[in-house]
Design a protein around this motif. Structure first.
Motif, mmCIF file in Angstrom:
data_model
loop_
_atom_site.group_PDB
_atom_site.id
_atom_site.type_symbol
_atom_site.label_atom_id
_atom_site.label_comp_id
_atom_site.label_asym_id
_atom_site.label_seq_id
_atom_site.Cartn_x
_atom_site.Cartn_y
_atom_site.Cartn_z
ATOM 1 N N THR A 1 0.707 -1.173 -0.159
ATOM 2 C CA THR A 1 0.054 -0.121 0.052
ATOM 3 C C THR A 1 0.863 1.260 -0.031
ATOM 4 O OG1 THR A 1 -0.110 0.124 2.356
ATOM 5 C CG2 THR A 1 -1.699 -1.441 1.273
ATOM 6 N N ASP B 1 -5.934 -4.122 -12.618
ATOM 7 C CA ASP B 1 -6.531 -4.995 -11.772
ATOM 8 C C ASP B 1 -5.779 -6.287 -12.254
ATOM 9 O OD1 ASP B 1 -8.271 -3.348 -10.471
ATOM 10 O OD2 ASP B 1 -10.078 -4.114 -11.736
ATOM 11 N N ASP C 1 -1.633 -2.305 -4.065
ATOM 12 C CA ASP C 1 -2.822 -1.993 -3.622
ATOM 13 C C ASP C 1 -3.359 -0.685 -4.309
ATOM 14 O OD1 ASP C 1 -5.432 -2.861 -1.745
ATOM 15 O OD2 ASP C 1 -5.120 -0.712 -1.683
ATOM 16 N N ARG D 1 -6.507 0.664 -3.968
ATOM 17 C CA ARG D 1 -7.744 1.485 -3.465
ATOM 18 C C ARG D 1 -7.849 2.846 -3.373
ATOM 19 N NH1 ARG D 1 -8.517 -2.582 1.980
ATOM 20 N NH2 ARG D 1 -6.147 -2.346 1.676
ATOM 21 N N GLN D 2 -6.635 3.377 -2.812
ATOM 22 C CA GLN D 2 -6.549 4.807 -2.856
ATOM 23 C C GLN D 2 -6.852 5.544 -4.275
ATOM 24 O OE1 GLN D 2 -6.466 6.831 -0.237
ATOM 25 N NE2 GLN D 2 -6.668 4.977 0.975
ATOM 26 N N ARG E 1 -8.673 4.414 -6.533
ATOM 27 C CA ARG E 1 -10.235 4.187 -6.773
ATOM 28 C C ARG E 1 -10.850 4.919 -6.032
ATOM 29 N NH1 ARG E 1 -11.565 -0.310 -9.841
ATOM 30 N NH2 ARG E 1 -9.607 -1.593 -10.277
ATOM 31 N N GLU E 2 -10.938 5.112 -4.426
ATOM 32 C CA GLU E 2 -11.780 5.925 -3.548
ATOM 33 C C GLU E 2 -11.473 7.283 -3.326
ATOM 34 O OE1 GLU E 2 -11.004 3.407 -0.203
ATOM 35 O OE2 GLU E 2 -12.030 1.558 -0.962
#
Length: 380
Positions: free
Chosen positions: A132, A238, A292, A294-295, A297-298
């Motif tokens: 991350t 992905d 990762d 996620r950051q 995307r979010e």
């Protein structure tokens, strides 16, 4: 008035393509393109200024053009021209320091986007399965482009503390691939035979060059939920691919070497000017690296169009069939699958056939050829 965007590193394909792309975005008044050499590709309506970001002149450009958004793409693992590794390091590190110093003094600058790389995490045998943005790095890169990127990010963090009014986004890109990619890993995959490290099959991630353009636009211009999308973001498609899978999808054989021998092969390839098979790339092709997203995307609000597998498929298709194209390999497997049962039946008949022993039978009919999966490259 609209935004005034300054882009560095425009002589490279990535920088030139972003310049052409960002001009089409609404709300852009002017685009100022900067590099030490004139680009061979078209920059559209952008104003090109031949300047070295290592020199104080970059500050005058910011002030005279009233630049409010700086997109720093002149951070790369390969030098322009014949300058070698020394020039690349000076441009990456010294050039970034000079640029940040100029941005700090420019009151008009409101936004800074910096191209970085997931190589800052390094590649080591005891690394976590997934990195991350806040994962402590156990083994910092000791040299090459990865070490440059670590230093660049350190200077960017210092700038962000001194100018908290400026929104700063650092984009850590996974390996960039696509039909027009000119990265060291793309050069590695264009070799007719791929040298690998004996006993290792690393996991790899890729990001498509089209997604690179899209995320740069998002980070440079768009605001989400009232914020300016500041922070550090991993950017990758992905999924993952094993190195062995990439070789099969390219239709290319691999030659495994012991690790010391791979280092020697890399030196030979660099000396011959075939590809920049650096130590950091050897570590990547030994231990792999997965991040990762996620950051991305979010927080940044960006979703890549291409997965890692789709990115590599597009890259492989643009390079044409290799020595062992998957389709040819599938036909060979079909023939082999049909021949093996027939041969086994002949041998069994010859062993147990009594008076017919030793006579070759032409009437033996074994089972038909088995079905080979569509993606034979991942099963053979």
């Amino acid at each position: 008035m609209g935004k005034v965007v300054m882009v560095t590193g425009v002589a490279r394909q990535l920088g030139g393509r972003f310049v052409r792309r960002v001009q089409r975005e609404p709300g852009i008044d002017r685009v100022v393109a900067v590099d030490v050499v004139a680009p061979e590709h078209d920059l559209g309506d952008a104003e090109f200024i031949r300047a070295d970001i290592r020199q104080p002149m970059i500050g005058k450009i910011l002030a005279q053009r009233s630049v409010d958004t700086v997109v720093h793409l002149d951070v790369s693992g390969t030098p322009l021209g014949s300058g070698g590794r020394t020039q690349a390091k000076e441009t990456n590190v010294i050039g970034t320091m000079q640029l940040l110093g100029a941005c700090q003094k420019a009151p008009t600058v409101q936004r800074l986007v910096v191209k970085s790389t997931t190589s800052v995490y390094g590649a080591a045998p005891r690394d976590p399965a997934v990195f991350t943005e806040t994962t402590p790095v156990k083994s910092l890169p000791s040299g090459g482009f990865a070490k440059d990127a670590v230093e660049v990010e350190g200077y960017v963090r210092g700038f962000a503390r001194r100018r908290p009014d400026v929104a700063v986004a650092v984009l850590r890109f996974a390996n960039i691939l696509g039909p027009h990619a000119d990265t060291p890993l793309a050069e590695y995959f264009t070799l007719p035979v791929l040298p690998t490290v004996l006993g290792y099959d690393p996991r790899l991630q890729f990001v498509h060059e089209d997604d690179v353009m899209d995320v740069l636009v998002v980070a440079s211009l768009e605001a989400r939920r009232g914020t300016l999308n500041s922070g550090t973001f991993n950017v990758a498609g992905d999924g993952v691919l094993l190195l062995s899978q990439t070789a099969r999808r390219l239709g290319k054989p691999t030659v495994p070497f012991l690790l010391p021998a791979v280092t020697w092969v890399g030196q030979v390839l660099r000396t011959a000017g075939i590809t920049d098979f650096s130590r950091e790339q050897i570590r990547l092709l030994t231990h792999g690296r997965v991040v990762d997203t996620r950051q991305m995307r979010e927080t940044l609000g960006f979703v890549p169009t291409y997965t890692t597998a789709e990115t590599f498929h597009d890259f492989a298709r643009s390079r044409g069939p290799g020595l062992l194209p998957p389709e040819r390999l599938a036909r060979a497997v079909d023939r082999l699958a049909a021949a093996l049962p027939a041969q086994a039946a002949r041998e069994a008949h010859g062993t147990h056939g009594g008076r017919d022993a030793g006579r070759v039978s032409h009437d033996v009919s074994g089972p038909g050829p088995r079905r080979v999966p569509d993606d034979v490259s991942d099963h053979v």
